[in-house]
Design an enzyme around this catalytic site. Structure first.
Site, PDB file in Angstrom:
ATOM      1  N   GLU A 230      82.101  80.130  64.360  1.00  0.00           N
ATOM      2  CA  GLU A 230      81.948  81.585  64.358  1.00  0.00           C
ATOM      3  C   GLU A 230      80.501  81.927  64.027  1.00  0.00           C
ATOM      4  O   GLU A 230      80.022  81.572  62.937  1.00  0.00           O
ATOM      5  CB  GLU A 230      82.865  82.213  63.309  1.00  0.00           C
TER       6      GLU A 230
ATOM      7  N   ASP B 297      84.345  77.666  60.411  1.00  0.00           N
ATOM      8  CA  ASP B 297      84.615  79.032  59.980  1.00  0.00           C
ATOM      9  C   ASP B 297      83.330  79.645  59.415  1.00  0.00           C
ATOM     10  O   ASP B 297      82.619  78.996  58.642  1.00  0.00           O
ATOM     11  CB  ASP B 297      85.713  78.997  58.911  1.00  0.00           C
TER      12      ASP B 297
END
Length: 471
Positions: free
Chosen positions: A157, A128
């Site tokens: 990400e 993340d």
């Protein structure tokens, strides 16, 4: 109960405190640590027994607490990035961001990911807000887990949540992928090219009918797995071509964040039929599944999953659009929003079967799974198209499909596709997809709005695996 209201005990685990402890809310007895551990191992093993590997979402970029966290109580100001005024830097958008460039925070992350890989046999890790981590730490993680299993997948990400104190020169994102050959990132350029910006709910993309060089090139970028290719107009792309090899690219049309694909289509279009919505839903991931790189499908997208806004007493129980129709950020929303309704599969079985056929094609045929820039440059050639239609041909004498032709026509009009003088086995059109030949086509093929076609000329020297199995 998770019914009816937001902010119940359920959430997506994005306020972590104990990174090496198994989440308790899914266990039959969260008050017994051995139950948590045993049941999670049983879960992973059950998937492995069905030849399904497990990827775990990891959120090392921040802690659920700041000054009162275990990290800051151990060494104040060390495990977190601090602003010049002495406050916590907030690149995560949740109050703080961890400082992976500091040796002991980096070591903690490496040791933690390695623990999950060894103890629970996890096959991949999705990071993340990975831009909040540094290149050296991500490479150390890759080295550590690949010593256990070289096929473990590491991706994340390539962005933060509002600016970070970490120098971008060492941040783990697109611009530095050349320093991280074992790390992959989500391809947001092609994502927004397919269906429009996730930050603009009514913004449109290729599948809704936007015809422009920029959107065509975003689709082409996904096709070649974001590596440089002589058929790309690099200047038309937001970040150019940013991958060293296609396996650094996670191609996708939708994920858990922002409006899911069905909701985005509904919010960005008007006056269209349900069949047209289904056609867009098919084409979005037909692009993903016929592109080099790693395809990513959001759970339920194959049955046209929606996230309806749950409203109680006139108040939206999630983060919804102005009409309270759809929830675009449902991390704390009730089950009525987040659950999968299996009636969707009944209602959209044709879409489900189309996705199933595309997956069958991708698994059976190697031309969609090249893993180097050199192979793509050698074998894949973009054809000259009108804006709003993207097509390419693959020639590979070592493949059962000696010639492959793929074309995407967006939502606006019919367009002619020149079949280059060959007679083709058509295996995917607007309605059907799979390894069985639908029909033989030659001359010029008329592409319908939102039609994707896949066709091939069989290599006379190689027998298709499907033919061997059928015989």
């Amino acid at each position: 109960s998770y019914e009816g209201v937001k902010d119940t005990v359920f959430n997506w685990g994005y306020m972590p405190e104990n990174f090496n402890a198994v989440e308790g809310s899914y266990s039959t007895n969260p008050y017994d640590g051995s139950v948590r551990v045993t049941e999670y191992k049983q879960l992973v093993q059950a998937f492995h027994d069905e030849d399904i590997r497990v990827v775990m979402d990891v959120v090392y970029n921040h802690h659920g607490k700041s000054a009162d966290s275990n990290f800051d109580l151990i060494v104040p100001g060390y495990y977190f990035r601090m602003n010049s005024n002495g406050g916590f830097s907030n690149g995560s958008g949740t109050g703080n961001e961890t400082a992976s460039e500091h040796y002991m925070m980096s070591k903690f992350m490496v040791d933690s990911v390695t623990f999950w890989a060894e103890e629970y046999n996890i096959s991949g890790f999705r990071f993340d807000l990975m831009k909040l981590h540094d290149v050296d730490t991500m490479n150390a993680i890759v080295d550590s887990v690949h010593a256990i299993d070289p096929t473990i997948l590491i991706y994340g990400e390539p962005w933060d949540a509002g600016g970070s104190a970490l120098d971008e020169d060492i941040a783990a994102y697109n611009s530095n992928l050349d320093q991280m050959p074992g790390v992959a990132v989500f391809n947001d350029d092609t994502r927004d090219g397919i269906k429009g910006s996730v930050f603009n709910e009514d913004g449109q993309g290729f599948i809704q009918g936007i015809s422009s060089q920029e959107f065509d090139e975003r689709i082409k970028l996904g096709v070649v797995g974001a590596v440089p290719h002589n058929g790309l107009a690099i200047a038309s792309l937001p970040k150019g071509a940013w991958a060293l090899n296609p396996n650094q690219t996670i191609n996708y049309a939708t994920a858990h964040d922002n409006n899911v694909l069905y909701d985005k289509i509904m919010l960005s279009t008007s006056g269209i039929t349900y069949e047209q919505i289904q056609d867009m839903q098919k084409q979005a991931n037909a692009i993903v599944l016929t592109s080099a790189g790693i395809p990513f499908l959001h759970g339920g997208v194959e049955i046209m999953r929606t996230k309806p806004c749950t409203v109680v007493g006139g108040e939206a129980q999630g983060e919804c659009d102005a009409t309270q129709s759809y929830d675009h950020n449902s991390y704390r929303s009730p089950d009525q929003t987040n659950q999968i309704n299996w009636q969707w599969k009944v209602d959209n079985i044709d879409v489900f079967n189309y996705y199933k056929g595309l997956i069958e094609i991708r698994k059976a045929v190697d031309v969609f799974r090249y893993d180097s820039e050199q192979e793509l440059e050698q074998h894949l050639f973009f054809l000259s198209d009108n804006s709003g239609m993207v097509s390419y041909m693959i020639y590979d004498e070592s493949s059962p499909w000696q010639y492959t032709l793929v074309a995407y026509n967006n939502a606006v009009v019919q367009r002619p596709l020149d079949l280059q003088g060959y007679t083709w086995n058509l295996v995917a059109n607007k309605d059907l997809a799979g390894l069985d030949t639908i029909e033989e086509v030659s001359g010029t093929y008329t592409m319908q709005p939102n039609e994707t076609v896949i066709m091939y000329v069989q290599n006379p020297n190689i027998v298709l695996v499907s033919e061997v199995l059928n015989n």
